[in-house]
Design a protein around this motif. Structure first.
Motif, PDB file in Angstrom:
ATOM      1  N   PHE A 154      10.933  14.970   1.464  1.00 43.23           N
ATOM      2  CA  PHE A 154       9.958  14.231   2.051  1.00 43.23           C
ATOM      3  C   PHE A 154       9.073  13.586   0.663  1.00 43.23           C
ATOM      4  N   ALA A 155       9.155  12.262   0.613  1.00 46.56           N
ATOM      5  CA  ALA A 155       8.566  11.735  -0.618  1.00 46.56           C
ATOM      6  C   ALA A 155       7.460  10.798  -0.194  1.00 46.56           C
ATOM      7  N   THR A 156       6.363  10.990  -0.861  1.00 49.14           N
ATOM      8  CA  THR A 156       5.134  10.300  -0.799  1.00 49.14           C
ATOM      9  C   THR A 156       4.408   9.681  -1.835  1.00 49.14           C
TER      10      THR A 156
ATOM     11  N   TRP B 246       9.164  18.612  -1.026  1.00 53.31           N
ATOM     12  CA  TRP B 246       8.089  17.395  -1.057  1.00 53.31           C
ATOM     13  C   TRP B 246       7.968  16.909  -2.542  1.00 53.31           C
ATOM     14  N   VAL B 247       8.278  15.566  -2.585  1.00 48.61           N
ATOM     15  CA  VAL B 247       8.199  14.937  -3.741  1.00 48.61           C
ATOM     16  C   VAL B 247       6.762  13.832  -3.740  1.00 48.61           C
ATOM     17  N   THR B 248       5.894  14.218  -4.819  1.00 48.18           N
ATOM     18  CA  THR B 248       4.711  13.268  -4.542  1.00 48.18           C
ATOM     19  C   THR B 248       4.723  12.238  -5.601  1.00 48.18           C
ATOM     20  N   ALA B 249       4.026  11.229  -5.484  1.00 47.03           N
ATOM     21  CA  ALA B 249       3.897  10.118  -6.626  1.00 47.03           C
ATOM     22  C   ALA B 249       5.186   9.718  -6.798  1.00 47.03           C
ATOM     23  N   GLY B 250       5.938   9.658  -5.874  1.00 48.41           N
ATOM     24  CA  GLY B 250       7.470   9.016  -5.978  1.00 48.41           C
ATOM     25  C   GLY B 250       7.193   7.580  -5.661  1.00 48.41           C
ATOM     26  N   SER B 251       6.813   6.839  -6.572  1.00 47.90           N
ATOM     27  CA  SER B 251       6.600   5.286  -6.352  1.00 47.90           C
ATOM     28  C   SER B 251       8.021   4.572  -6.129  1.00 47.90           C
ATOM     29  N   THR B 252       8.999   4.820  -6.678  1.00 49.97           N
ATOM     30  CA  THR B 252      10.141   3.978  -6.888  1.00 49.97           C
ATOM     31  C   THR B 252      11.368   4.745  -6.192  1.00 49.97           C
ATOM     32  N   GLY B 253      11.312   6.141  -5.750  1.00 51.61           N
ATOM     33  CA  GLY B 253      12.115   6.901  -5.242  1.00 51.61           C
ATOM     34  C   GLY B 253      13.139   7.529  -6.053  1.00 51.61           C
TER      35      GLY B 253
END
Length: 183
Positions: free
Chosen positions: A130-132, A97-104
């Motif tokens: 999973f990127a959120t 899980w990747v949090t705060a991934g605004s740009t990917g």
């Protein structure tokens, strides 16, 4: 901050006060508002300005493999251990899980490292990332996976060649990597 939380459902009260103050002053300067009380009134009465400040607080500082030492440690110590444990447990997948991934970029950085490890192993588990992020618009843009040519300075040439396709003056993440991530 309470007004913004009521309107956006995001609580910024634990953000660093200097950051909050700097971002508020920036918005006030753009709108040529001198008084903090006047700006507070505007926020309370304008959903558009509350949303603008909300986005101002979320300005991301990101790029591929930002904080190189952390990524090196992850690649050398954590990722091999994940695959070893998956093999021992006979797991068929690794989920991250990747949090705060605004740009990917963080999610794709992780995907590159996991994919490289996966390619070294027989019967390697499937990988799902999973990127959120709190702004769905940003996630939509991240899922499009087109990055400017400036990424050339952030990525080693081998990774750029392996995982990206040049499309005009931009780079697109290859399909195999994109399929590993759910935004």
């Amino acid at each position: 901050l309470r007004v913004i939380q009521a309107q956006t459902d995001v609580d910024f009260q634990l953000y660093k006060p200097p950051t909050i103050n700097r971002r508020i002053r920036h918005r006030m300067g753009l709108l040529q508002i001198a008084s903090i009380d006047s700006y507070a009134d505007l926020i309370a009465n304008s959903e558009d300005e509350a949303e603008a400040l909300h986005k101002e607080f979320l300005i991301g500082v990101t790029r591929f493999f930002r904080n190189k030492e952390a990524w090196k440690y992850l690649e050398a110590e954590i990722i091999p251990e994940l695959f070893q444990k998956a093999a021992e447990d006979k797991s068929h997948s690794i989920r991250c899980w990747v949090t705060a991934g605004s740009t990917g970029e963080e999610a794709y950085s992780l995907a590159m490292l996991l994919h490289a490890q996966q390619q070294k192993r027989r019967n390697a588990p499937d990988i799902k990332i999973f990127a959120t992020y709190v702004v769905s618009e940003a996630l939509y843009n991240a899922s499009k996976v087109l990055y400017s040519s400036s990424i050339v300075s952030d990525l080693p040439p081998a990774l750029l060649q392996r995982y990206f396709v040049r499309v005009d003056d931009q780079y697109q993440v290859d399909r195999e990597l994109r399929q590993m991530i759910i935004f």
